[in-house]
Design a protein around this motif. Sequence first.
Motif, PDB file in Angstrom:
ATOM      1  N   TRP A 432       0.847  -1.203   0.000  1.00  0.00           N
ATOM      2  CA  TRP A 432       0.000   0.000   0.000  1.00  0.00           C
ATOM      3  C   TRP A 432       0.882   1.252   0.000  1.00  0.00           C
ATOM      4  N   PRO A 433       1.604   1.472  -1.097  1.00  0.00           N
ATOM      5  CA  PRO A 433       2.447   2.671  -1.175  1.00  0.00           C
ATOM      6  C   PRO A 433       1.611   3.947  -1.166  1.00  0.00           C
ATOM      7  N   TYR A 434       2.042   4.910  -0.375  1.00  0.00           N
ATOM      8  CA  TYR A 434       1.342   6.195  -0.345  1.00  0.00           C
ATOM      9  C   TYR A 434       2.306   7.301   0.033  1.00  0.00           C
ATOM     10  N   THR A 435       1.894   8.505  -0.288  1.00  0.00           N
ATOM     11  CA  THR A 435       2.593   9.716   0.142  1.00  0.00           C
ATOM     12  C   THR A 435       1.565  10.660   0.756  1.00  0.00           C
ATOM     13  N   GLN A 436       1.816  11.066   1.976  1.00  0.00           N
ATOM     14  CA  GLN A 436       0.948  12.042   2.631  1.00  0.00           C
ATOM     15  C   GLN A 436       1.752  13.305   2.910  1.00  0.00           C
ATOM     16  N   LYS A 437       1.234  14.434   2.435  1.00  0.00           N
ATOM     17  CA  LYS A 437       1.866  15.728   2.673  1.00  0.00           C
ATOM     18  C   LYS A 437       0.955  16.574   3.555  1.00  0.00           C
ATOM     19  N   THR A 438       1.548  17.187   4.562  1.00  0.00           N
ATOM     20  CA  THR A 438       0.788  17.999   5.510  1.00  0.00           C
ATOM     21  C   THR A 438       1.452  19.350   5.679  1.00  0.00           C
ATOM     22  N   LYS A 439       0.650  20.382   5.597  1.00  0.00           N
ATOM     23  CA  LYS A 439       1.086  21.718   5.984  1.00  0.00           C
ATOM     24  C   LYS A 439       0.189  22.158   7.133  1.00  0.00           C
ATOM     25  N   GLY A 440       0.814  22.436   8.275  1.00  0.00           N
ATOM     26  CA  GLY A 440       0.076  22.812   9.466  1.00  0.00           C
ATOM     27  C   GLY A 440       0.345  24.249   9.864  1.00  0.00           C
ATOM     28  N   TYR A 441      -0.690  24.916  10.356  1.00  0.00           N
ATOM     29  CA  TYR A 441      -0.597  26.324  10.747  1.00  0.00           C
ATOM     30  C   TYR A 441      -1.299  26.507  12.097  1.00  0.00           C
ATOM     31  N   ALA A 442      -0.814  27.436  12.889  1.00  0.00           N
ATOM     32  CA  ALA A 442      -1.500  27.741  14.146  1.00  0.00           C
ATOM     33  C   ALA A 442      -1.135  29.141  14.604  1.00  0.00           C
ATOM     34  N   ILE A 443      -2.061  29.799  15.262  1.00  0.00           N
ATOM     35  CA  ILE A 443      -1.804  31.030  16.009  1.00  0.00           C
ATOM     36  C   ILE A 443      -2.390  30.836  17.397  1.00  0.00           C
ATOM     37  N   PHE A 444      -1.716  31.359  18.417  1.00  0.00           N
ATOM     38  CA  PHE A 444      -2.152  31.072  19.780  1.00  0.00           C
ATOM     39  C   PHE A 444      -1.765  32.202  20.713  1.00  0.00           C
ATOM     40  N   THR A 458      -6.507  32.651  34.165  1.00  0.00           N
ATOM     41  CA  THR A 458      -5.810  32.268  32.932  1.00  0.00           C
ATOM     42  C   THR A 458      -6.822  32.126  31.813  1.00  0.00           C
ATOM     43  N   VAL A 459      -6.476  32.653  30.645  1.00  0.00           N
ATOM     44  CA  VAL A 459      -7.291  32.457  29.455  1.00  0.00           C
ATOM     45  C   VAL A 459      -6.344  32.205  28.285  1.00  0.00           C
ATOM     46  N   GLY A 460      -6.682  31.228  27.466  1.00  0.00           N
ATOM     47  CA  GLY A 460      -5.847  30.910  26.311  1.00  0.00           C
ATOM     48  C   GLY A 460      -6.690  30.431  25.151  1.00  0.00           C
ATOM     49  N   LEU A 461      -6.225  30.677  23.943  1.00  0.00           N
ATOM     50  CA  LEU A 461      -6.962  30.263  22.744  1.00  0.00           C
ATOM     51  C   LEU A 461      -5.960  29.955  21.637  1.00  0.00           C
ATOM     52  N   ARG A 462      -6.258  28.918  20.869  1.00  0.00           N
ATOM     53  CA  ARG A 462      -5.404  28.529  19.742  1.00  0.00           C
ATOM     54  C   ARG A 462      -6.284  28.097  18.578  1.00  0.00           C
ATOM     55  N   TRP A 463      -5.938  28.559  17.394  1.00  0.00           N
ATOM     56  CA  TRP A 463      -6.565  28.077  16.164  1.00  0.00           C
ATOM     57  C   TRP A 463      -5.516  27.328  15.360  1.00  0.00           C
ATOM     58  N   SER A 464      -5.861  26.131  14.932  1.00  0.00           N
ATOM     59  CA  SER A 464      -4.928  25.292  14.187  1.00  0.00           C
ATOM     60  C   SER A 464      -5.607  24.764  12.938  1.00  0.00           C
ATOM     61  N   ALA A 465      -4.821  24.536  11.908  1.00  0.00           N
ATOM     62  CA  ALA A 465      -5.337  23.941  10.678  1.00  0.00           C
ATOM     63  C   ALA A 465      -4.249  23.075  10.061  1.00  0.00           C
ATOM     64  N   ASP A 466      -4.659  21.921   9.545  1.00  0.00           N
ATOM     65  CA  ASP A 466      -3.763  21.021   8.818  1.00  0.00           C
ATOM     66  C   ASP A 466      -4.320  20.794   7.424  1.00  0.00           C
ATOM     67  N   SER A 496      -8.790  25.310  20.070  1.00  0.00           N
ATOM     68  CA  SER A 496      -8.555  24.718  21.384  1.00  0.00           C
ATOM     69  C   SER A 496      -8.270  25.864  22.341  1.00  0.00           C
ATOM     70  N   GLY A 497      -8.381  25.601  23.634  1.00  0.00           N
ATOM     71  CA  GLY A 497      -8.200  26.717  24.551  1.00  0.00           C
ATOM     72  C   GLY A 497      -8.160  26.299  26.001  1.00  0.00           C
ATOM     73  N   ARG A 498      -8.062  27.322  26.851  1.00  0.00           N
ATOM     74  CA  ARG A 498      -7.881  27.082  28.278  1.00  0.00           C
ATOM     75  C   ARG A 498      -8.491  28.218  29.077  1.00  0.00           C
ATOM     76  N   LEU A 499      -9.187  27.878  30.152  1.00  0.00           N
ATOM     77  CA  LEU A 499      -9.650  28.823  31.157  1.00  0.00           C
ATOM     78  C   LEU A 499      -9.257  28.272  32.516  1.00  0.00           C
ATOM     79  N   GLY A 500      -8.797  29.153  33.403  1.00  0.00           N
ATOM     80  CA  GLY A 500      -8.391  28.642  34.699  1.00  0.00           C
ATOM     81  C   GLY A 500      -8.332  29.697  35.772  1.00  0.00           C
ATOM     82  N   LEU A 501      -8.411  29.227  37.007  1.00  0.00           N
ATOM     83  CA  LEU A 501      -8.230  30.064  38.186  1.00  0.00           C
ATOM     84  C   LEU A 501      -7.267  29.360  39.135  1.00  0.00           C
TER      85      LEU A 501
END
Length: 752
Positions: A432-444, A458-466, A496-501
């Motif tokens: 099962w020969p294959y080639t997978q190419k991925t370009k990933g991006y994120a800002i956080f 604490t508050v945090g947020l991240r947007w990611s895309a592959d 994805s993200g985070r909230l905390g005390l």
Amino acid sequence: MKSAWLMGVSVWAISGGLAAAQSTVALPKDNTAIAEIVVTAQKRAENLQDVPVSVTALTADTLSARGVNNVLALNNIAPGMRISANDAAANPKIYIRGVGLSDFNPNASSGVGVYVDGVYIGSPLAQMAGFYDLAQVEVLRGPQGTLYGRNTNGGAINVTTKRPSQSFSADASVEYASFNAKTVEAAVGGPIVADKLAFRAAGQWVKDDGYTYNRVTGHDVNAADHWAGRLSLLYTPADNFEMLTQVSRYVNRGDAIAPQHRALFPSTAAATGPNGLCAPSAYASGACADLLGYADTDNNSRALDANLEGKDKVDLFGASNQATWTFNGMQLVSVTAWQWAHRNDLENTDGSPAQMLEINYRSRQRQFTQELRLQSDNPSGLLNWVLGGYFMDETVQDNTRQDTLRDLRPLFVTPDNPTGLSLENSVAVFGWPYTQKTKGYAIFGQADYELTDKLTGTVGLRWSADDKHMNYRSQVEDGLFVLLTSDQKKTFSAFSGRLGLRYAVSDDTNLYATYNRGYKSGGFFGGLATTPEEVEPYDNETLDAYEVGLKSEFLDRRVRLNVSGFYYDYKNQQVFAQALRNGLTVLVLDNAANSKVYGGEAEITARPIQPLTLTAGISLLHAKFGEYFSEGQDYSGNRLPQSPKVTFNTSAAWVAPLANGASIVANIDANYSSKVYFDNSNAERLSQDAVWIAGAQVSWRSPDQKIEAGAFARNLFDKSYVVSISNIDSLGEDLLSMNRPRSLGVFLRYHY
């Protein structure tokens, strides 16, 4: 929730065994306080007790005392963490709090991220290397989707190596143990240009004769043979700038995994169990066999019959550059990395003397990553923050070949079919020969703000895309027949993200409550597929985690206690499952279930008197599938694989000073895991009952602390147990990967 909220034990973190003793040796003789531990779990240096995350920090000495020289040896050292493998030198199966993935294909991603000096090690081909000349290993439990990103919904393992310094230093270690096992490690470093440029060069060599006897050839198999090297340069031309550049290499030429064989097809009614397969009482009776009639009947887990003794050849290269500028109370951090991994693993997959199933895994991966962070540099300020961006460019190429039922080819030989190929009977070489190419991006971004003198939010947020592109083909006899072709592209994105005390009850006690969302990117299946449905993309899985915890020190910092309780809402879970296709057992990956996971952990470190340090950690875990149907089977309510209800670890270290200034150091450790299932079905035969493992080490240290010599015992009571099982029902066998037997050895270490 039916069961009580469990307390979480996150204390082992910080000291652990020999490490704790060594980290406090320099304290005054009447001082029994536990030394402070600094971690970088939130991308900045902080006291472990101030970080509102469940973190276990293992020092270099702790790792050395436990014989940790790859990621597998971390199994159960931290509460709730389980690590195993069905391969010799690649594809570790890492689970934290029941979250992980057992897919061994090279384009798969675990739910637990592995980072070395800030660089994400995305390829499962590369995650077994690099465990030498370490400064610290941090195990972060729970989703880390804000600062670490995708594929960390279970947690992260953050590895830090020793940095170059302006003081000359040299370290060397030689170890000899059972099975003619030899481990040599060395490192040297110091200034090249005073106050401007320093270096550190480190290396490791590991070799043994193998611990399993092959009755067919008379050889020992499951032998280790690998080496690694790393060169680090630290450039500090000014007080406000530093650049750490590293180059590393790893080469493995050890044996491919040689599993134990268990036959499943009964030949008598008395040997037949209720499911139609071999009854457990008849496994080694000779009344059960595999599809070709073979059975291993001696009940010896350290011997087998194998016609093929393959090698798991792995070659890795990595280069990284981390630059940090400090200005106006801020830091600009750039982390650039390039990695490649090559693997050629030829294994006797069926674990028998017949040619029933032999697989040649051939994979290549290359990855470029760039992270850029702008963050505050004022730990005592009201506001600490980080903003960043991330880019990844990865290519995975796979050309695996699976030779199935070759011994049956003579039955199908005709003048028109001289090779004996019989596709309808699965007598063929599948690829099962294959080639997978991925370009990933994120800002956080993440911010911690002191709302009052005691309360920090604490508050945090991240947007990611592959962006993923999969070009896939499955074929027979190297392209003689093409079963399936597929060329697909899809973008997988998520927040994805985070909230905390965090509330500081006192200088020594902190309470915290957090919400974290983590996710694991969707993708394309990288195993053998014969239908278009099998290569349809699977979606992201998400995990919403709610956690409360307490971090405390008391009795004048003689005792450190960290506890946490958590609840996970686990959705669109990516599940690796067995399926029957055209009479052949294959594995598929799909979004198959939702799960509810909850439990707790606790860690404690105590130093009742100066020479003695005690540690313990416990995890209590409820991890079950919700509604889950697969291939007509109902797995609803089953326990998640690799998710024991209880794990426990403990250690004691005693440093006894001698009159001449030297010392005797004694360490003992033990860990326990309750019953573990290796398969979604929770079949009893695909499980391992509860097991205790113990170890010990005793050594002499010179008065100047430069020389240490001693002896050790790992798996002290020579327990034999299963670490992973691959079941191939259609061929009538289970393949059992066993633990290493008891290892007795001696060592000599030098530090200058």
